[in-house]
Motif scaffolding. Sequence first.
Motif, mmCIF file in Angstrom:
data_model
loop_
_atom_site.group_PDB
_atom_site.id
_atom_site.type_symbol
_atom_site.label_atom_id
_atom_site.label_comp_id
_atom_site.label_asym_id
_atom_site.label_seq_id
_atom_site.Cartn_x
_atom_site.Cartn_y
_atom_site.Cartn_z
ATOM 1 N N GLY A 195 -14.875 -2.399 8.930
ATOM 2 C CA GLY A 195 -15.303 -1.018 8.965
ATOM 3 C C GLY A 195 -14.349 -0.034 8.324
ATOM 4 O O GLY A 195 -14.519 1.186 8.449
ATOM 5 N N LYS A 196 -13.332 -0.526 7.621
ATOM 6 C CA LYS A 196 -12.359 0.338 6.978
ATOM 7 C C LYS A 196 -12.248 -0.012 5.503
ATOM 8 O O LYS A 196 -12.595 -1.122 5.095
ATOM 9 N N SER A 197 -11.716 0.928 4.706
ATOM 10 C CA SER A 197 -11.430 0.621 3.312
ATOM 11 C C SER A 197 -10.284 -0.390 3.258
ATOM 12 O O SER A 197 -9.586 -0.607 4.258
ATOM 13 N N ILE A 198 -10.085 -1.000 2.106
ATOM 14 C CA ILE A 198 -8.994 -1.976 1.966
ATOM 15 C C ILE A 198 -7.652 -1.316 2.264
ATOM 16 O O ILE A 198 -6.818 -1.873 2.981
ATOM 17 N N PHE A 199 -7.444 -0.117 1.730
ATOM 18 C CA PHE A 199 -6.201 0.621 1.963
ATOM 19 C C PHE A 199 -5.989 0.864 3.458
ATOM 20 O O PHE A 199 -4.917 0.599 3.999
ATOM 21 N N ASP A 200 -7.005 1.380 4.135
ATOM 22 C CA ASP A 200 -6.887 1.682 5.562
ATOM 23 C C ASP A 200 -6.716 0.414 6.400
ATOM 24 O O ASP A 200 -6.039 0.430 7.432
ATOM 25 N N THR A 201 -7.329 -0.676 5.974
ATOM 26 C CA THR A 201 -7.179 -1.948 6.693
ATOM 27 C C THR A 201 -5.743 -2.444 6.620
ATOM 28 O O THR A 201 -5.181 -2.901 7.624
ATOM 29 N N ILE B 1 -0.515 -7.779 -4.475
ATOM 30 C CA ILE B 1 -1.170 -7.608 -3.182
ATOM 31 C C ILE B 1 -1.722 -6.192 -3.040
ATOM 32 O O ILE B 1 -2.776 -5.981 -2.422
ATOM 33 N N GLY B 2 -1.013 -5.211 -3.630
ATOM 34 C CA GLY B 2 -1.402 -3.814 -3.469
ATOM 35 C C GLY B 2 -2.505 -3.327 -4.396
ATOM 36 O O GLY B 2 -3.063 -2.247 -4.164
ATOM 37 N N VAL B 3 -2.856 -4.116 -5.433
ATOM 38 C CA VAL B 3 -3.887 -3.686 -6.372
ATOM 39 C C VAL B 3 -5.217 -3.369 -5.674
ATOM 40 O O VAL B 3 -5.830 -2.328 -5.946
ATOM 41 N N PRO B 4 -5.708 -4.233 -4.774
ATOM 42 C CA PRO B 4 -6.964 -3.885 -4.077
ATOM 43 C C PRO B 4 -6.872 -2.574 -3.301
ATOM 44 O O PRO B 4 -7.844 -1.799 -3.264
ATOM 45 N N SER B 5 -5.701 -2.286 -2.710
ATOM 46 C CA SER B 5 -5.524 -1.011 -2.004
ATOM 47 C C SER B 5 -5.587 0.154 -2.979
ATOM 48 O O SER B 5 -6.180 1.195 -2.693
ATOM 49 N N ALA B 6 -4.970 -0.036 -4.156
ATOM 50 C CA ALA B 6 -4.988 1.021 -5.166
ATOM 51 C C ALA B 6 -6.402 1.298 -5.662
ATOM 52 O O ALA B 6 -6.745 2.438 -5.983
ATOM 53 N N LEU B 7 -7.223 0.260 -5.692
ATOM 54 C CA LEU B 7 -8.590 0.397 -6.204
ATOM 55 C C LEU B 7 -9.603 0.735 -5.114
ATOM 56 O O LEU B 7 -10.784 0.901 -5.405
ATOM 57 N N SER B 8 -9.135 0.842 -3.871
ATOM 58 C CA SER B 8 -10.076 1.050 -2.767
ATOM 59 C C SER B 8 -10.652 2.457 -2.733
ATOM 60 O O SER B 8 -11.545 2.747 -1.935
ATOM 61 N N PHE C 173 0.817 -1.218 0.000
ATOM 62 C CA PHE C 173 0.000 0.000 0.000
ATOM 63 C C PHE C 173 0.850 1.266 0.000
ATOM 64 O O PHE C 173 0.404 2.332 -0.403
ATOM 65 N N TYR C 174 2.091 1.156 0.444
ATOM 66 C CA TYR C 174 3.033 2.276 0.392
ATOM 67 C C TYR C 174 3.284 2.664 -1.059
ATOM 68 O O TYR C 174 3.392 3.839 -1.406
ATOM 69 N N SER C 175 3.354 1.638 -1.933
ATOM 70 C CA SER C 175 3.602 1.881 -3.354
ATOM 71 C C SER C 175 2.423 2.592 -4.013
ATOM 72 O O SER C 175 2.600 3.254 -5.038
ATOM 73 N N VAL C 176 1.237 2.456 -3.439
ATOM 74 C CA VAL C 176 0.075 3.181 -3.964
ATOM 75 C C VAL C 176 0.302 4.682 -3.818
ATOM 76 O O VAL C 176 0.068 5.462 -4.755
#
Length: 448
Positions: A371-377, A353-360, A102-105
């Motif tokens: 209760g959080k977005s994928i990125f925040d989780t 692994i980070g694609v879902p965070s990028a799309l969140s 998620f850092y790479s996002v």
Amino acid sequence: MQSGNQFGSKLGFILSAAGSAIGLGAVWKFPYMTAHHGGGAFLFIFILLTLLIGLPLLLAEFVLGRSKKTYPVKTFELLGGKKHYKIIGMLGQLAVLLLLSFYSVIGGWILIYIVLTIGDIIGLNTLNSSGDLFNSVIGHSMMVIVAQGAFIFITALIVGRGIESGIEKASKIMMPLLFVSFIIIVIRSLTLDGAMEGVQFFLQPNFSSLSSESLIYALGQSFFALSLGVTGMMTYAAYLDDETSLVNSGISIVSMNIVISILAGLAIFPATFALGIDVEEGGPGLLFIVLPQVFEQIPFGTLFYLLFLMLFLFATLTSALSMIEINVSNVIKEQTSKRMITSMIIGLIAFIIGVPSALSFGVLGDVQLFGKSIFDTMDYSVSNILLPVGALLITLFVGYIMDKNIIKSQLNVTDSSISKTMYTIWMIIIRFVLPIIIIFVFLNNLIN
């Protein structure tokens, strides 16, 4: 470690390790936390706790890394004498892989904004309202995925070139540029009318504004600002020669981290106070929404904003290098011929692994986990669970399991009373103080 797979100089090690520590937490989160928790008083507590808590744990990771000069998983197994201790190294490996995902996002967002800002400068496009533009960027699925992949590819390419030719060489270029960029921004910020009000807020302690919550956040910020608990510093120390002083190196790295944090405050607070902009908006809003508003009111502001984006890119890249390197060192097991392909494979895994965070923030914006977005989780899982657990295990290992003669040798403890006293104080902090503090921060993060 094989020749060519070590740091070529003490300066290269210090800049690389400092680059690993000085990431978005130091130059992005710190100003927001300071604004939210009392200004100068928060800065004072942050510096104090960084010296008393961050430095001892940093030295613990250095001792672990250089003592066996091998990859983290093997280090814990060798020093502990039992195979199950390697779980500590494996935990760090998992933590940084998730962290990089998620850092790479965010790294990708920075790349996008650099391209857009250059386009604005040369007249290819005009940047719209900061808030609308940011929402448009992070909601554009293809754009953020491509940018995330580009950021990881650049990082993996540098790591793949090796320690001296890749990580050290890149750090020797990017870290000085980081300091120079900050100095330029600080000078421009301080010359604005009304800037001194921001300087006063940032540097003049007002302890009446501190709360118990402020102390907890200062503790957490000082502890995690150095990227400790995931064996990153331990990995870099494994590539260090025996002559370099770990204590002096640790002091240099902590000092650089503090200086960068202060420069970040001096770059942001004078400008925001002079222009009447609220800096308490944290997270992505500070870099991509608040700061553009600051720079658009300054002559040649777009150029200064581009410089600031490059600064953040350097900080993000130098931290990301260590995230891939930890996993590379654990996988190649000192077989340097496999370094490049391993770096690329690990980068690809982190990307997937980070694609879902990028799309969140776009097509997966409605998906919630706990209760959080994928990125925040992902962010919460690493920052509030994996990092403190890893840090706790490292302190307990060094304090209660590792051979004390090895520790004394690595720290160059002599027969002088001063040397012995300093070692005793350090060991008390490692064995008794740090575990209590880490558990306290960990439980507080979970509760809140």
